[in-house]
Write an enzyme that holds these catalytic residues in place. Structure first.
Site, PDB file in Angstrom:
ATOM      1  N   ILE A 145       1.322   9.208  -3.061  1.00 34.76           N
ATOM      2  CA  ILE A 145       0.030   9.183  -2.354  1.00 34.76           C
ATOM      3  C   ILE A 145       0.147   8.549  -0.968  1.00 34.76           C
ATOM      4  O   ILE A 145      -0.794   8.633  -0.177  1.00 34.76           O
ATOM      5  CB  ILE A 145      -1.051   8.450  -3.175  1.00 34.76           C
ATOM      6  CG1 ILE A 145      -0.671   6.982  -3.411  1.00 34.76           C
ATOM      7  CG2 ILE A 145      -1.313   9.185  -4.473  1.00 34.76           C
ATOM      8  CD1 ILE A 145      -1.796   6.166  -4.018  1.00 34.76           C
ATOM      9  N   HIS A 192      11.155   4.565 -10.955  1.00 29.90           N
ATOM     10  CA  HIS A 192      10.905   5.859 -10.317  1.00 29.90           C
ATOM     11  C   HIS A 192      11.920   6.110  -9.215  1.00 29.90           C
ATOM     12  O   HIS A 192      12.431   5.189  -8.599  1.00 29.90           O
ATOM     13  CB  HIS A 192       9.478   5.956  -9.755  1.00 29.90           C
ATOM     14  CG  HIS A 192       9.139   4.905  -8.747  1.00 29.90           C
ATOM     15  ND1 HIS A 192       8.867   3.597  -9.076  1.00 29.90           N
ATOM     16  CD2 HIS A 192       9.013   4.969  -7.398  1.00 29.90           C
ATOM     17  CE1 HIS A 192       8.576   2.898  -7.985  1.00 29.90           C
ATOM     18  NE2 HIS A 192       8.673   3.711  -6.950  1.00 29.90           N
TER      19      HIS A 192
END
Length: 222
Positions: A76, A146
């Site tokens: 994002i 991640h």
């Protein structure tokens, strides 16, 4: 093995994992295919007309992949257009916390997602960073394992001997959500193409592999 987060409910990646059940990677509008082993609860997930509705989470999530072990979605706050995160489904704070099977799955999907992302951007054969950080002092912002897939488009001047290109750094900007809808859809399409290519060239069915891994993990818990 794994040290839990003090408050897992605050982890945004866990929210994404809990919101979007596993689907068939090459066709996310359908349930995962049945494994040759015993079925899991995820195999009863009903198909959706929109495979991954972005507004199901806050902030919106533009998901590319949801398997029993791995999820992938647009960052994002991207460094570049097409910046994608590939994360474990289960909450793992650092790479040292993941299981062997999660490591195998990450190894497979980081490569497959990278190829799909670059093709979707029209950058096949181009350059990109793969970055993975562990802990706050190593620039890990979300304490959930991640990998960053960061495309480096040709319209960005090449800068030699600069740490930001080596370590995947750069100026972050808010995700263009209008662009994200179509971009995520194209990435899912290219991901499906890549999954079919893997099956044809290597004889590995990634649609089934992920389900069977999930079955093994379920059995271990029983």
């Amino acid at each position: 093995m794994t040290e839990p987060h003090p408050d897992p409910s605050t982890c945004p990646f866990c929210t994404i994992a809990h919101t979007y059940p596993p689907t068939t990677p090459s066709n996310p509008s359908t349930s995962p295919p049945k494994s040759t082993a015993a079925p899991t609860s995820s195999s009863t997930h009903q198909p959706q007309s929109t495979p991954f509705p972005p507004t199901a989470t806050t902030p919106n999530t533009y998901l590319l992949l949801s398997t029993p072990l791995v999820i992938a979605f647009l960052d994002i706050m991207p460094i570049s257009r097409g910046h994608v995160l590939v994360a474990t489904r289960a909450h793992r704070r650092k790479l040292s916390d993941i299981t062997v099977e999660e490591g195998k799955a990450l190894g497979v999907w980081v490569g497959v997602v990278s190829r799909g992302v670059m093709r979707a951007l029209g950058m096949e054969g181009g350059d990109w960073n793969i970055v993975q950080n562990n802990g706050a002092r190593a620039a890990q912002v979300v304490p959930h394992v991640h990998f960053h897939v960061i495309p480096r488009p040709g319209d960005v001047p090449e800068i030699e001997n600069r740490s930001w290109t080596v370590f995947g750094k750069g100026q972050r900007e808010e995700l263009d959500e209008e662009d994200a809808v179509g971009l995520a859809a194209r990435m899912r399409e290219e991901l499906a193409v890549e999954i079919r290519r893997v099956k044809e060239r290597e004889g590995v069915d990634l649609d089934v592999e992920g389900v069977e891994v999930g079955v093994r993990r379920t059995r271990e818990k029983l």
